[in-house]
Design a protein around this motif. Sequence first.
Motif, PDB file in Angstrom:
ATOM      1  N   PHE A 398       0.621  -1.066   0.003  1.00 58.33           N
ATOM      2  CA  PHE A 398      -0.146  -0.451  -0.345  1.00 58.33           C
ATOM      3  C   PHE A 398       0.326   1.246  -0.354  1.00 58.33           C
ATOM      4  O   PHE A 398       0.336   2.708  -0.663  1.00 58.33           O
ATOM      5  CB  PHE A 398      -0.751  -0.440   1.341  1.00 58.33           C
ATOM      6  CG  PHE A 398      -1.475   1.505   1.233  1.00 58.33           C
ATOM      7  CD1 PHE A 398      -2.541   1.401   0.878  1.00 58.33           C
ATOM      8  CD2 PHE A 398      -1.346   2.449   2.692  1.00 58.33           C
ATOM      9  CE1 PHE A 398      -3.790   2.795   1.785  1.00 58.33           C
ATOM     10  CE2 PHE A 398      -1.817   3.563   2.318  1.00 58.33           C
ATOM     11  CZ  PHE A 398      -3.079   4.121   1.703  1.00 58.33           C
ATOM     12  N   ALA A 399       1.632   1.613   0.894  1.00 56.44           N
ATOM     13  CA  ALA A 399       2.883   2.539   1.196  1.00 56.44           C
ATOM     14  C   ALA A 399       3.737   3.093  -0.372  1.00 56.44           C
ATOM     15  O   ALA A 399       3.573   3.926  -0.900  1.00 56.44           O
ATOM     16  CB  ALA A 399       4.004   2.536   1.907  1.00 56.44           C
ATOM     17  N   ASN A 400       3.730   1.844  -0.913  1.00 56.86           N
ATOM     18  CA  ASN A 400       4.210   1.727  -2.775  1.00 56.86           C
ATOM     19  C   ASN A 400       3.483   2.581  -3.355  1.00 56.86           C
ATOM     20  O   ASN A 400       4.006   3.131  -4.145  1.00 56.86           O
ATOM     21  CB  ASN A 400       4.795   0.892  -3.024  1.00 56.86           C
ATOM     22  CG  ASN A 400       6.084  -0.628  -2.499  1.00 56.86           C
ATOM     23  OD1 ASN A 400       6.029  -1.454  -2.566  1.00 56.86           O
ATOM     24  ND2 ASN A 400       6.674   0.925  -1.167  1.00 56.86           N
ATOM     25  N   LEU A 401       2.501   1.778  -3.625  1.00 57.54           N
ATOM     26  CA  LEU A 401       1.139   2.438  -4.066  1.00 57.54           C
ATOM     27  C   LEU A 401       0.961   4.429  -4.130  1.00 57.54           C
ATOM     28  O   LEU A 401       0.785   4.509  -4.875  1.00 57.54           O
ATOM     29  CB  LEU A 401       0.015   2.027  -4.287  1.00 57.54           C
ATOM     30  CG  LEU A 401       0.118   0.751  -4.390  1.00 57.54           C
ATOM     31  CD1 LEU A 401      -1.110  -0.439  -4.246  1.00 57.54           C
ATOM     32  CD2 LEU A 401      -0.042  -0.001  -6.599  1.00 57.54           C
ATOM     33  N   LEU A 402       0.652   4.150  -2.931  1.00 59.49           N
ATOM     34  CA  LEU A 402       0.800   5.595  -2.510  1.00 59.49           C
ATOM     35  C   LEU A 402       1.877   6.815  -3.261  1.00 59.49           C
ATOM     36  O   LEU A 402       1.878   7.987  -3.347  1.00 59.49           O
ATOM     37  CB  LEU A 402       0.325   5.663  -0.511  1.00 59.49           C
ATOM     38  CG  LEU A 402       0.177   6.964  -0.361  1.00 59.49           C
ATOM     39  CD1 LEU A 402      -1.493   7.875  -0.313  1.00 59.49           C
ATOM     40  CD2 LEU A 402      -0.057   7.548   0.749  1.00 59.49           C
TER      41      LEU A 402
END
Length: 405
Positions: A398-402
């Motif tokens: 999720f953090a990578n996508l954000l």
Amino acid sequence: MLPRFLTQWKTQDTDHRVWPAPFLGALGIGLAAGLFSTMPFGQRFEQQTGLWGLFNLRGQVRAPPEVVIVAMRRDTGERVFLPQSRSRDDVCAGLRVDERPATHRALGDVPERWGRCHYVELLRRLALAKPSAVALDVSFRPRDDLGRREDRALAQAMRALGNVVLVQRLKIAEDGDGNPVADTPVEISRDIAEAALGLAPMPLPILALDRYDEFWTFKEDGYAAPTLPALTLQAHALDVYPQFIGSMLRVIPEAALEFPPTPAQLARDGYLHLHVLGMRAVLRQFPERMPQLAQALQAARAEQTRRKLQALLSMYTGQTQRFLNLYGPQGAITTISMTDVLATPHTAAAPDPLGLSGKALFIGFADEKKWELLEKFPTAIRGPGGGLSGVEIAATAFANLLDGS
């Protein structure tokens, strides 16, 4: 021996000797390495050694502050106590943390036997703190031993919070040789499933090298759905949905009309995962208009808004399988113990004592120490406790996508 013209040259202007053998050797090594890297074994070797080397040379980096893991640690069952006699009005009333009256019993050390009440109390506190999204990486299967009172209490707490997405476990069917041939969703308690914003699986690409380096944004084979990180990103970005759909109306009006016009309608009835899956399918039909849509989204004034909009567009139109950009070993992403959240008073006067407002929370089993009941997945960075738990990988993805990393 090599011919003289291959081992000794002279420059035309100064007549100095030049020895080309080292250059020819380097050229040969480069060609061999290039050929090796195009072969399947070479690619695996490069990934195995290259990622490990790059991550360990770089070291731990700061994860986006918008993501927080609420971890159920191995001492959870020893710190949480439930009343032996339940209230008729509130089946989950009276939960205690780090305090055991004679009227209470411990939650226990077997997570499969835990009830729902500690989740209920957690979500009640989070409803005051107001996180942007809550991803529950917990399998809530129907339980005959609990009845429906606890399921209904949890469903009520989920609806009050209004932004909870649930992981959808999958059952894999195999052929006679042990190869996966089909997958089907594992049943979730109906009351709980119907209260969720959406359901999403969290499968991981398995490497031949016994390490997990990648994740999927969408599962396209068999049970098709956005994965837990992708669905959580859309839930986290519901506040910018009006700008996203408004830009689509200007650039791709024929596509935008297929989707709800407001965040409330998008999140209604627990079908967020179907809308997300449909959005990806529609946007990928118009690749020639994506630059124009990206430009329209860039016009947003606030930096945080632009960041969310860019993350959504990249998720919807980008590659399905992506490398994990690990922030470090266990604990690299901000992690709070669930029992600490339960032990911290949340009141109208102090609704957010832990600073969780606006954050995307991933709730699941995680512990930096070894725990025989916790499955951990080996990654390129490993801490003292081994690999990362499933909820830590989901939060990392999720953090990578954000942040687009």
